[in-house]
Motif scaffolding. Structure first.
Motif, PDB file in Angstrom:
ATOM      1  N   THR A   2       0.750  -1.234   0.058  1.00 29.20           N
ATOM      2  CA  THR A   2       0.077  -0.083  -0.108  1.00 29.20           C
ATOM      3  C   THR A   2       0.948   1.261  -0.089  1.00 29.20           C
ATOM      4  O   THR A   2       1.668   1.462   0.996  1.00 29.20           O
ATOM      5  N   ALA A   3       0.551   2.193  -0.797  1.00 28.71           N
ATOM      6  CA  ALA A   3       1.475   3.330  -1.181  1.00 28.71           C
ATOM      7  C   ALA A   3       1.429   4.194   0.004  1.00 28.71           C
ATOM      8  O   ALA A   3       0.296   4.480   0.584  1.00 28.71           O
ATOM      9  N   ARG A   4       2.704   4.995   0.406  1.00 31.10           N
ATOM     10  CA  ARG A   4       2.344   6.279   1.110  1.00 31.10           C
ATOM     11  C   ARG A   4       1.767   7.201   0.274  1.00 31.10           C
ATOM     12  O   ARG A   4       2.006   7.350  -0.673  1.00 31.10           O
ATOM     13  N   VAL A   5       0.756   8.091   0.983  1.00 26.01           N
ATOM     14  CA  VAL A   5       0.244   9.146   0.043  1.00 26.01           C
ATOM     15  C   VAL A   5       0.451  10.392   0.740  1.00 26.01           C
ATOM     16  O   VAL A   5       0.333  10.788   1.972  1.00 26.01           O
ATOM     17  N   LEU A   6       0.893  11.420  -0.111  1.00 27.87           N
ATOM     18  CA  LEU A   6       1.037  12.621   0.401  1.00 27.87           C
ATOM     19  C   LEU A   6       0.399  13.890  -0.275  1.00 27.87           C
ATOM     20  O   LEU A   6       0.670  13.866  -1.653  1.00 27.87           O
ATOM     21  N   MET A   7      -0.444  14.707   0.074  1.00 25.94           N
ATOM     22  CA  MET A   7      -1.524  15.454  -1.041  1.00 25.94           C
ATOM     23  C   MET A   7      -0.861  16.891  -0.515  1.00 25.94           C
ATOM     24  O   MET A   7      -0.459  17.532   0.328  1.00 25.94           O
ATOM     25  N   VAL A   8      -0.864  17.666  -1.962  1.00 22.05           N
ATOM     26  CA  VAL A   8      -0.527  19.181  -1.922  1.00 22.05           C
ATOM     27  C   VAL A   8      -1.678  19.917  -2.185  1.00 22.05           C
ATOM     28  O   VAL A   8      -2.561  19.679  -3.287  1.00 22.05           O
ATOM     29  N   GLN A   9      -2.270  20.720  -1.272  1.00 17.35           N
ATOM     30  CA  GLN A   9      -3.584  21.490  -1.364  1.00 17.35           C
ATOM     31  C   GLN A   9      -2.841  22.945  -1.540  1.00 17.35           C
ATOM     32  O   GLN A   9      -2.200  23.486  -0.661  1.00 17.35           O
ATOM     33  N   GLY A  10      -3.941  23.987  -2.173  1.00 18.63           N
ATOM     34  CA  GLY A  10      -3.333  25.300  -2.253  1.00 18.63           C
ATOM     35  C   GLY A  10      -4.386  26.321  -1.485  1.00 18.63           C
ATOM     36  O   GLY A  10      -5.446  26.038  -1.519  1.00 18.63           O
ATOM     37  N   CYS A  11      -3.931  27.435  -1.243  1.00 22.13           N
ATOM     38  CA  CYS A  11      -4.924  28.438  -0.584  1.00 22.13           C
ATOM     39  C   CYS A  11      -5.767  29.178  -1.784  1.00 22.13           C
ATOM     40  O   CYS A  11      -6.827  29.671  -1.529  1.00 22.13           O
ATOM     41  N   THR A  12      -5.031  29.156  -2.983  1.00 24.21           N
ATOM     42  CA  THR A  12      -5.828  29.676  -3.964  1.00 24.21           C
ATOM     43  C   THR A  12      -5.527  28.753  -5.309  1.00 24.21           C
ATOM     44  O   THR A  12      -4.695  28.059  -5.319  1.00 24.21           O
ATOM     45  N   SER A  13      -6.063  29.108  -6.349  1.00 24.27           N
ATOM     46  CA  SER A  13      -5.794  28.520  -7.813  1.00 24.27           C
ATOM     47  C   SER A  13      -4.589  29.145  -7.925  1.00 24.27           C
ATOM     48  O   SER A  13      -4.100  30.325  -7.854  1.00 24.27           O
ATOM     49  N   ASP A  14      -3.644  28.473  -8.897  1.00 23.17           N
ATOM     50  CA  ASP A  14      -2.216  28.871  -9.367  1.00 23.17           C
ATOM     51  C   ASP A  14      -1.503  29.302  -8.050  1.00 23.17           C
ATOM     52  O   ASP A  14      -0.674  30.289  -8.136  1.00 23.17           O
ATOM     53  N   ALA A  15      -1.647  28.614  -6.969  1.00 26.10           N
ATOM     54  CA  ALA A  15      -0.718  28.824  -5.752  1.00 26.10           C
ATOM     55  C   ALA A  15       0.657  28.114  -6.009  1.00 26.10           C
ATOM     56  O   ALA A  15       1.541  28.527  -5.179  1.00 26.10           O
ATOM     57  N   TYR A 153     -11.485  13.623  -0.382  1.00 23.89           N
ATOM     58  CA  TYR A 153     -10.393  12.790  -0.845  1.00 23.89           C
ATOM     59  C   TYR A 153      -9.554  12.494   0.201  1.00 23.89           C
ATOM     60  O   TYR A 153      -9.139  11.240   0.722  1.00 23.89           O
ATOM     61  N   ALA A 154      -8.844  13.356   1.006  1.00 24.62           N
ATOM     62  CA  ALA A 154      -7.846  13.349   1.906  1.00 24.62           C
ATOM     63  C   ALA A 154      -8.376  12.493   3.257  1.00 24.62           C
ATOM     64  O   ALA A 154      -7.711  11.594   3.723  1.00 24.62           O
ATOM     65  N   GLU A 155      -9.631  12.756   3.599  1.00 24.88           N
ATOM     66  CA  GLU A 155     -10.265  12.332   4.426  1.00 24.88           C
ATOM     67  C   GLU A 155     -10.467  10.681   4.397  1.00 24.88           C
ATOM     68  O   GLU A 155     -10.301  10.086   5.314  1.00 24.88           O
ATOM     69  N   ALA A 156     -10.767  10.541   2.998  1.00 26.34           N
ATOM     70  CA  ALA A 156     -11.175   9.181   2.785  1.00 26.34           C
ATOM     71  C   ALA A 156     -10.047   8.224   2.625  1.00 26.34           C
ATOM     72  O   ALA A 156     -10.148   7.163   3.205  1.00 26.34           O
ATOM     73  N   VAL A 157      -8.971   8.793   2.252  1.00 30.44           N
ATOM     74  CA  VAL A 157      -7.743   7.785   2.250  1.00 30.44           C
ATOM     75  C   VAL A 157      -6.836   8.163   3.392  1.00 30.44           C
ATOM     76  O   VAL A 157      -5.702   7.454   3.692  1.00 30.44           O
ATOM     77  N   ASP A 158      -7.176   8.975   4.258  1.00 32.95           N
ATOM     78  CA  ASP A 158      -6.308   9.287   5.513  1.00 32.95           C
ATOM     79  C   ASP A 158      -4.954   9.791   5.181  1.00 32.95           C
ATOM     80  O   ASP A 158      -4.011   8.907   5.616  1.00 32.95           O
ATOM     81  N   CYS A 159      -4.700  10.579   4.316  1.00 32.53           N
ATOM     82  CA  CYS A 159      -3.313  11.088   4.252  1.00 32.53           C
ATOM     83  C   CYS A 159      -3.151  12.534   4.638  1.00 32.53           C
ATOM     84  O   CYS A 159      -3.929  13.268   4.917  1.00 32.53           O
ATOM     85  N   PRO A 160      -1.825  12.946   4.934  1.00 29.87           N
ATOM     86  CA  PRO A 160      -1.438  14.236   5.318  1.00 29.87           C
ATOM     87  C   PRO A 160      -1.354  14.927   4.209  1.00 29.87           C
ATOM     88  O   PRO A 160      -1.213  14.666   3.016  1.00 29.87           O
ATOM     89  N   VAL A 161      -1.372  16.408   4.424  1.00 32.05           N
ATOM     90  CA  VAL A 161      -1.560  17.346   3.698  1.00 32.05           C
ATOM     91  C   VAL A 161      -0.641  18.520   3.900  1.00 32.05           C
ATOM     92  O   VAL A 161      -0.717  19.028   4.902  1.00 32.05           O
ATOM     93  N   ILE A 162       0.031  18.761   2.633  1.00 33.40           N
ATOM     94  CA  ILE A 162       0.817  20.322   2.712  1.00 33.40           C
ATOM     95  C   ILE A 162      -0.124  21.289   2.179  1.00 33.40           C
ATOM     96  O   ILE A 162      -0.563  21.375   1.133  1.00 33.40           O
ATOM     97  N   LEU A 163       0.012  22.523   2.767  1.00 32.96           N
ATOM     98  CA  LEU A 163      -0.861  23.736   2.143  1.00 32.96           C
ATOM     99  C   LEU A 163       0.169  24.798   1.693  1.00 32.96           C
ATOM    100  O   LEU A 163       1.159  25.009   2.289  1.00 32.96           O
ATOM    101  N   ILE A 164       0.008  25.004   0.462  1.00 30.81           N
ATOM    102  CA  ILE A 164       1.090  25.925  -0.340  1.00 30.81           C
ATOM    103  C   ILE A 164       0.107  27.236  -0.588  1.00 30.81           C
ATOM    104  O   ILE A 164      -0.990  27.186  -0.850  1.00 30.81           O
TER     105      ILE A 164
END
Length: 490
Positions: A2-15, A153-164
């Motif tokens: 099972t792969a490790r998952v890391l998600m990148v989310q942004g404060c805005t579009s084009d962040a 999605y992040a809640e469903a797969v229980d992954c950490p999130v980086i906010l950019i």
């Protein structure tokens, strides 16, 4: 596995989400990790054809390249291609399922999320790590219900999130703190750190703000990425931010910025070429003196054709051709150059027909079932290789096609070349990306000593610059822990 998952989310579009995911993918790939990119839901008119015969966002194709992989539909299972302000073509696992209004798609999200999770599970079983790109911002509270693109999605797969967040636009601390404030408690806990993007200046002057941010939120700043000028990366959707300055340019190219312009990444090679000045011409802007006009692809060909006429481009094209200028039509632009465009099934809007510009003797009918092909071949007017990809519903017929733009290796012909040599039309996106084709087209445009340009090498160098920035400016020990790299780090 099972792969490790890391998600990148942004404060805005084009962040900078797409760029950071690309950077992390190449950085991890260089460290020996079997890593894959993923974007659950993408809204973009720039798309790519995959090796498994589907369609995904172009940003995910670039991220696949960063991982040393060919693009696959699982990297972007849901793609929305807007065809109006309130509707879009919905593409699931690489193939169009329907045109939907915003409310209809909201109801459809339950099925779309099943597709997202099916792709996630396949990737998780075949890779050691998945680096995921969110869409827009997780703080768009009107879209929280049934969200499949960010925290849903992040809640469903229980992954950490980086906010950019993008400091170049200003308000970076407000963006980060405000975004956190609008998340639920469980979502807020899932954010493991911040990345500040596009910084230029003295980092010492920023440090007090970083210290305050960490105290205020209890979250670490993983790093501050510099503003990297001159990157050659295809945009996810937005038109280029920075006009290129080309004082030494010898060929001038003008492209109308159609309301539903698609795959404007076709022109990235021209923007990068030192001898070419490319300008996107917006509504109300006069056509400048130029050598070549390129009519780009369109998600709504008939509507954009009407827009061209309303902007006076039909008269401008006639004047340009009368004075010896050259014209290229790509995909929807090819269809516009013909005598008529028919849409009997209402694929791109209301059913009906539109008179074309009439410069090529052909007619196009939009038909159900999109043509999706990765192709290569030879130009019909020069000894040069060409490669690209087709994404279109139109079938064109007419005498103009007897003089094709290209002869494809699969036995088909593509596009048309006018008898006087002034007009070219092609269904191939990416036709400027092959060095031989780019040089031949510039010679056709009048640049006899066109310099060679390898856009694949440019893209590779840009991806490596991004990975180098991760290595130099982010907390790589923390990244290694999140991605489970301790066992594979040399």
């Amino acid at each position: 596995m099972t792969a490790r998952v890391l998600m990148v989310q942004g404060c805005t579009s084009d962040a900078g989400k797409s760029a950071l995911v690309t950077a992390l993918c190449r950085w991890a790939h260089r460290r020996g990790l079997r890593v894959a990119p993923f974007k659950p839901q993408n809204m973009a008119l720039n798309s790519a054809v995959t090796v498994d015969g589907g369609e995904i966002g172009r940003a995910q194709a670039v991220q696949a390249q960063a991982c040393g992989l060919a693009p696959q539909v699982d990297f972007n299972p849901v793609l929305l291609k807007p065809n109006s302000d309130t509707g879009a073509q919905v593409i699931v696992h690489g193939h169009a399922v329907a045109n939907m209004g915003a409310r209809d798609y909201h109801d459809y999200k339950r099925l779309a999320f099943d597709a997202v999770m099916a792709s996630h599970q396949r990737l998780a079983a075949n890779y050691e790590a998945i680096v995921v790109e969110g869409a827009g911002s997780p703080a768009e509270i009107n879209l929280r219900d049934r969200d499949i693109a960010n925290m849903g999605y992040a809640e469903a797969v229980d992954c950490p999130v980086i906010l950019i967040a993008d400091i170049d636009r200003g308000g970076v601390f407000a963006h980060l703190v405000g975004t956190l404030a609008l998340l639920s408690a469980s979502e807020r806990a899932r954010v493991v750190g911040f990345v500040i993007n596009r910084f230029r200046g003295d980092i010492a002057l920023l440090q007090p703000g970083l210290d305050w941010l960490e105290r205020e939120t209890g979250k670490p700043v993983i790093g501050v990425l510099p503003y990297l000028h001159g990157l050659y990366l295809e945009a996810e959707d937005a038109l280029p931010r920075e006009p290129a300055s080309k004082p030494q340019a010898r060929v001038r190219v003008a492209v109308p910025a159609l309301p539903r312009i698609s795959n404007h990444t076709d022109f990235d090679a021209l923007r990068a070429h030192p001898q070419v000045d490319l300008q996107l011409i917006g509504p109300g802007e006069a056509l400048p003196a130029c050598d070549v006009i390129v009519l780009p692809g369109s998600k709504s060909t008939r509507a954009d054709l009407a827009w061209l006429r309303a902007q006076g481009w039909d008269a401008a094209l006639a004047r340009h051709l009368r004075y010896g200028g050259k014209v290229i039509g790509i995909c929807g632009g090819l269809q516009m150059l013909g005598r008529a465009v028919h849409d009997p099934h209402g694929i791109e809007g209301d059913p009906g027909s539109s008179e074309g510009l009439g410069w090529l003797d052909l007619e196009t009918t939009l038909q159900p079932g999109k043509q999706l092909h990765r192709v290569q071949g030879r130009l019909g007017f020069a000894e040069a290789a060409v490669q690209g990809y087709e994404i279109h519903c139109g079938v064109s017929r007419g005498p103009a096609l007897a003089h094709p733009f290209a002869q494809l290796d699969d036995g088909r012909h593509d596009g048309a070349l006018s008898a006087d040599g002034q007009l070219l039309g092609s269904y191939l996106h990416g036709l400027f990306d092959h060095p031989e084709a780019l040089r031949a087209l510039l010679v056709w445009a009048g640049l006899r000593d066109a310099a060679a340009l390898d856009v694949h090498a440019l893209r590779e160098a840009s991806i490596d610059r991004l990975a180098d920035a991760v290595q130099s400016h982010l907390d790589t020990a923390t990244l290694e822990r999140w991605l489970g790299m301790n066992a594979c780090v040399p």
